[in-house]
Design an enzyme around this catalytic site. Structure first.
Site, PDB file in Angstrom:
ATOM      1  N   ASP A 148      48.255  42.491  38.911  1.00 19.54           N
ATOM      2  CA  ASP A 148      48.979  43.674  39.379  1.00 19.54           C
ATOM      3  C   ASP A 148      47.987  44.748  39.833  1.00 19.54           C
ATOM      4  O   ASP A 148      46.808  44.721  39.484  1.00 19.54           O
ATOM      5  CB  ASP A 148      49.843  44.245  38.254  1.00 19.54           C
ATOM      6  CG  ASP A 148      50.948  43.302  37.823  1.00 19.54           C
ATOM      7  OD1 ASP A 148      51.359  42.474  38.648  1.00 19.54           O
ATOM      8  OD2 ASP A 148      51.393  43.406  36.667  1.00 19.54           O
ATOM      9  N   GLN A 149      48.495  45.713  40.579  1.00 20.28           N
ATOM     10  CA  GLN A 149      47.636  46.767  41.127  1.00 20.28           C
ATOM     11  C   GLN A 149      46.824  47.472  40.047  1.00 20.28           C
ATOM     12  O   GLN A 149      45.629  47.745  40.238  1.00 20.28           O
ATOM     13  CB  GLN A 149      48.473  47.798  41.888  1.00 20.28           C
ATOM     14  CG  GLN A 149      47.652  48.940  42.466  1.00 20.28           C
ATOM     15  CD  GLN A 149      48.472  49.882  43.332  1.00 20.28           C
ATOM     16  OE1 GLN A 149      49.621  49.588  43.654  1.00 20.28           O
ATOM     17  NE2 GLN A 149      47.898  51.004  43.708  1.00 20.28           N
TER      18      GLN A 149
END
Length: 307
Positions: A148-149
């Protein structure tokens, strides 16, 4: 002397692989050899036949050509299109390992793996394309283990379609280990969370525990804790979107900073406190056992103090 039909392949730096035919494969067709011995998918084989080149002992051959012990088969893979959605953008890739087949990199928190729809910010994929451009590689981005970011740490990237196919076929054999800091003091020192995960109703981003979701298993051990926070070591036995985040929230211990899954807002970390600190797998081509580890982000150091 290089045959003239190979000149274009070499000039354009095409990805290629070679196989030496063993005795037990004598009499097989080139196609059958590559599907069985090379583990080609039928889709990849079709693409190689139409856009690539198959060479037997320096001669271009058809798919039905029989092979003999000691023959050398070389496959030149098709050039890969980057597509219209991604452009090369130079960026600070932290590469832990790289060869002709794969990259292992240490991703910082805060940057997405793929660019947003509006292309307003660069991504790991944009940086990789610029890296490939420097190497004159006619390939696009193939993510094997995605983060994920706001999750930092180790990622595996395949450098071409054939490597990606081999790695994703054996993705369950890639062991991924994480550290996370969660809210509260986790009561059990270790445990297994075996709860199915699916999309949360009405959302394309959020996930939730759902009886009709996909099987999802996470192992955890508490490394240190106090009344406010706990630091955990975790291992993914499956690879669902937001798996660790959803599983820990289901126990009442959301990741620090993970407001999507119920955590309080904080300025101590950016996004959720989740980091892939170790990864282990067998190289898809050399069969070498590979192990990598990285330290947790420095901003974590003040978050947990053992009572």
């Amino acid at each position: 002397m290089i045959p003239s039909f190979l000149t274009n392949m070499l000039v354009n730096n095409r990805i290629s692989k070679e196989w030496l035919v063993p005795k037990e494969c004598t009499g097989q067709s080139v196609r059958d050899f590559l599907i069985k011995r090379g583990h080609f998918s039928r889709q990849l084989w079709k693409k190689v036949r139409t856009e690539g080149c198959v060479v037997l002992n320096q001669e271009k051959v058809g798919s039905r050509q029989p092979v003999q012990e000691g023959d050398l088969i070389t496959v030149y893979f098709p050039e890969e299109s980057q597509g219209a959605t991604m452009n090369p953008v130079p960026g600070p890739l932290s590469i832990m390992y790289e060869d002709e087949d794969l990259i292992v990199l240490n991703k910082p928190s805060g940057i997405a793996v793929l660019p947003p729809i509006d292309k307003s910010k660069p991504s790991i994929a944009n940086w990789l394309l610029a890296h490939y451009e420097e190497q004159r590689l006619p390939v696009t981005v193939h993510i094997v283990t995605r983060l994920d970011q706001f999750t930092s740490g180790l990622m595996v990237i395949a450098k071409h379609a054939y490597s990606h196919m081999l790695l994703t076929k054996k993705e369950k054999q890639i062991s991924r280990y994480y550290q996370a800091i969660v809210e509260g003091q986790v009561a059990e020192e270790s445990g297994e969370i075996n709860l199915p995960i699916g999309r949360a109703e009405g959302s394309i981003i959020e996930r939730a525990i759902h009886e009709n979701g996909k099987p999802s298993v996470t192992l955890y051990n508490v490394a240190e804790s106090n009344l406010q926070y706990s630091r955990l070591h975790l291992q993914l036995l499956t690879g669902r979107t937001h798996q660790i985040r959803v599983h820990m929230a289901s126990l009442g211990h959301p990741l620090v900073g993970d407001t999507l899954y119920g955590a309080s807002e904080t300025e101590l970390v950016e996004g959720q406190a989740l980091h892939c600190d170790r990864i282990e797998f067998v190289h898809p081509w050399t069969k070498e056992e590979l192990y990598f580890s990285v330290d947790t982000p420095h901003e974590w150091q003040s978050l947990v103090v053992t009572d």
